[in-house]
Design a protein around this motif. Sequence first.
Motif, PDB file in Angstrom:
ATOM      1  N   ILE A   1     -42.100  15.387  58.182  1.00 52.88           N
ATOM      2  CA  ILE A   1     -40.669  15.314  58.506  1.00 52.88           C
ATOM      3  C   ILE A   1     -40.128  13.888  58.545  1.00 52.88           C
ATOM      4  O   ILE A   1     -38.980  13.654  58.918  1.00 52.88           O
ATOM      5  CB  ILE A   1     -40.328  16.028  59.819  1.00 52.88           C
TER       6      ILE A   1
ATOM      7  N   LYS B   1     -37.559  11.536  61.414  1.00 49.68           N
ATOM      8  CA  LYS B   1     -36.656  12.288  62.296  1.00 49.68           C
ATOM      9  C   LYS B   1     -37.048  12.207  63.774  1.00 49.68           C
ATOM     10  O   LYS B   1     -36.215  12.346  64.658  1.00 49.68           O
ATOM     11  CB  LYS B   1     -36.661  13.768  61.889  1.00 49.68           C
ATOM     12  N   CYS B   2     -38.353  12.075  64.016  1.00 51.57           N
ATOM     13  CA  CYS B   2     -38.820  12.070  65.408  1.00 51.57           C
ATOM     14  C   CYS B   2     -39.211  10.687  65.896  1.00 51.57           C
ATOM     15  O   CYS B   2     -39.760  10.559  66.987  1.00 51.57           O
ATOM     16  CB  CYS B   2     -40.030  12.988  65.552  1.00 51.57           C
TER      17      CYS B   2
ATOM     18  N   LYS C   1     -36.991  14.078  72.008  1.00 46.54           N
ATOM     19  CA  LYS C   1     -36.609  13.955  70.593  1.00 46.54           C
ATOM     20  C   LYS C   1     -37.337  15.018  69.763  1.00 46.54           C
ATOM     21  O   LYS C   1     -36.734  15.678  68.900  1.00 46.54           O
ATOM     22  CB  LYS C   1     -36.996  12.544  70.123  1.00 46.54           C
TER      23      LYS C   1
ATOM     24  N   ASP D   1     -33.649  22.150  66.300  1.00 49.98           N
ATOM     25  CA  ASP D   1     -32.745  22.071  65.143  1.00 49.98           C
ATOM     26  C   ASP D   1     -33.287  22.873  63.958  1.00 49.98           C
ATOM     27  O   ASP D   1     -32.526  23.482  63.209  1.00 49.98           O
ATOM     28  CB  ASP D   1     -32.554  20.612  64.687  1.00 49.98           C
TER      29      ASP D   1
ATOM     30  N   ASP E   1     -38.783  22.547  57.453  1.00 47.60           N
ATOM     31  CA  ASP E   1     -38.691  21.914  58.770  1.00 47.60           C
ATOM     32  C   ASP E   1     -38.651  22.901  59.931  1.00 47.60           C
ATOM     33  O   ASP E   1     -38.266  22.553  61.033  1.00 47.60           O
ATOM     34  CB  ASP E   1     -37.500  20.951  58.820  1.00 47.60           C
TER      35      ASP E   1
ATOM     36  N   VAL F   1     -35.723  18.135  67.586  1.00 45.80           N
ATOM     37  CA  VAL F   1     -35.933  18.344  66.150  1.00 45.80           C
ATOM     38  C   VAL F   1     -36.495  19.744  65.890  1.00 45.80           C
ATOM     39  O   VAL F   1     -36.089  20.427  64.951  1.00 45.80           O
ATOM     40  CB  VAL F   1     -36.862  17.236  65.581  1.00 45.80           C
TER      41      VAL F   1
END
Lengths: 402, 402
Positions: free
Chosen positions: B56, B59-60, B271, B278, B289, B275
């Motif tokens: 990913i 994003k994190c 976080k 999401d 994802d 994610v």
Amino acid sequence: MGGTDQVRSTRRSPATTNGGDMWQNPEGAPKNLASDAIINLDHGDPTMYVPFWKSIGDKCTVVFKGYESLSYFSNPKNPCWFLEPKLEESIKRLHGAVGNAVTDGYSIVVGTGSSQLLQAVLYAVTSHDQANPINVVSAAPYYSSYPEIMDLVKSGLYKWGGDAHGFDKDEPYVELVTSPNNPNGVIRGAVVNRGGILVHDLAYYWPQYTPITSSLDFDVMLFTASKCTGHAGSRIGWALVKDQEVAKKMTKYMEVTTIGVSKESQLRVAKILQVVADGCKRFGSPDGDNFFEFGQKMMAKRWEILRETVKKTQMFTLPKFALQHCTYFGELTQAYPAFAWIKCKEGIEDCEKLFRGHKILTRSGRRFGSDPAFVRGSSLYIMRQHSGWSFISAGAPRNKGL
Amino acid sequence: MGGTDQVRSTRRSPATTNGGDMWQNPEGAPKNLASDAIINLDHGDPTMYVPFWKSIGDKCTVVFKGYESLSYFSNPKNPCWFLEPKLEESIKRLHGAVGNAVTDGYSIVVGTGSSQLLQAVLYAVTSHDQANPINVVSAAPYYSSYPEIMDLVKSGLYKWGGDAHGFDKDEPYVELVTSPNNPNGVIRGAVVNRGGILVHDLAYYWPQYTPITSSLDFDVMLFTASKCTGHAGSRIGWALVKDQEVAKKMTKYMEVTTIGVSKESQLRVAKILQVVADGCKRFGSPDGDNFFEFGQKMMAKRWEILRETVKKTQMFTLPKFALQHCTYFGELTQAYPAFAWIKCKEGIEDCEKLFRGHKILTRSGRRFGSDPAFVRGSSLYIMRQHSGWSFISAGAPRNKGL
């Protein structure tokens, strides 16, 4: 522990309890002080170091990607398998650079703050086969959270035994030696001296608080990032332990209670300690990156204000500290404790009540096994310009941009 | 807890104990397997999720500057004053997105892993005035660390009371309900049913391990990032607590034992959970994802290999799980537990010994209050290609690139 400070009924606001948002910024200084604001000097939140950490830019920045540090393990080859090798290295480097504790021949155990390590030590030095819990004592005035930690779950292994001065039982015991002491900043040694187990809580044995006079080599020495560098939110403590078997049992305690210690915090504190160690020998540097120099100057300033204020009021007395040669600074220095142990003048029996009447929260001497004529006030949480100490004299004007 | 797993004598190497450096990489898969390698399936280190987190990108990623998060406090307005608001928000969002637990009307308490939270619950629901410690029971086979946690410091508040099936005392008790259960993956309810205090350990109640059949609303529900997203190194657990007073007492326990929980870990896990939340509703996304979709596919593959292998050997049996409608995936799904509860065929009394003879470390059924004809093997730590399960059949070839 010694260094850390539990938050009690006053916890709803770190600085004041008037609920004003103005005061709800624990990382910075307040901009103003309302006339009815309650100043909370009950506990010691070390946010005063924020300006230093801002000044050094990105040197201490750490980055974690989503895929890093998933495993429980940090170093399977170390008996303390959850200790990050970088943290171990930084701890050794920092003690070497400061000269406050020996690390050669010691095992390092990391904890979620030093409170957890204290509990781990007590687990490690006691036995399930004991008929009765062992007494844990500390000389009054002692750190106010010790009794609470000892008796929290009514352990059959250990219990709070009170003031070490009064301990006269002919049986095994553990003595906690807090040095410099919380609340009064005094350098201390053991007082019972009958072959008990000693645990040295050295949270404040750093150059900003006290002259470093020798590199200590006690059996069990506890430290915490909270008071060393001010990173209390990271909850990182460490123990230097001479006996490997004790270190292994401490590790076992940590394994059962929390299965190790946050890797993110360990890696971040590793970086911070490394930067502090790097700056250690650069005195008077234009970069201003000697953390302990910065810290000592700040503490000295606070104590100057405090002593001036106390002098003016004629109502209180403060401890006096002799000048001593500090091996770190290479000169005679003064102690500037993180807490002020304030005594009311004769005739005032409850010093905490007196302060409370003036909307200043302190911690009563009673809580430290001492006299209510004393209070402990935090000099860590005092604001930069709007020093809480300014308000020690009753009725001092508020909201005047002091 | 339920989700976490304490590391015992086998801890010196997370994957094997042959001391080979090849195996000292807990974040990745081994490249090869020596013929004398010892495969350690004793504990469950969730590094198998690393490939997802690598996929990913940034994003994190989280960044901490040197001056951030110094204070002990995260949210002075919350009774759980050390809970980061972002983590609280992410926890609520994730449970909402997955539909596995109700959060409205619940207090959230964060812990250093869920083991600490379990201890906090026991502190919170017992009283210092009790004459005797309250019994804490759980139905066998129960999580093997429960007895150790309960009796670690010989608390006068609580003690391990053993298998809930055998608890017949007419007195207060606490029952730990682990669901899905560690070690056997079964969805469980309370078994004593005499008005005791229930604590639900829901570490594995996530879609990759079991069909989500309803949004649970028990009095105390424990979760951990370790098994939800695989971030075991962060040591973040959380409790959803219906009774505010219980939540307050739990907070007090955390305050005294560790003065809160690492801020870095909290913010990072916040976080990560955000994610995951999401990605929750994007099934079959080309971005791939949806973490639980990834996780379930991986677990399904492992269980497929495991079931095939077991079938071939004719020596073992595995639990069977009925297909159930999963509200998260919106279809009938199967359970794929993080651990396999393996039973030897008739005539083999010590299953753990049998495996050990073939250099596979598992955890004996005895440790779970059950029969030694059972073992628990981790399906979390199995390597991606070199599945430990491939070696279940005795004498399976090693070092053959299986």
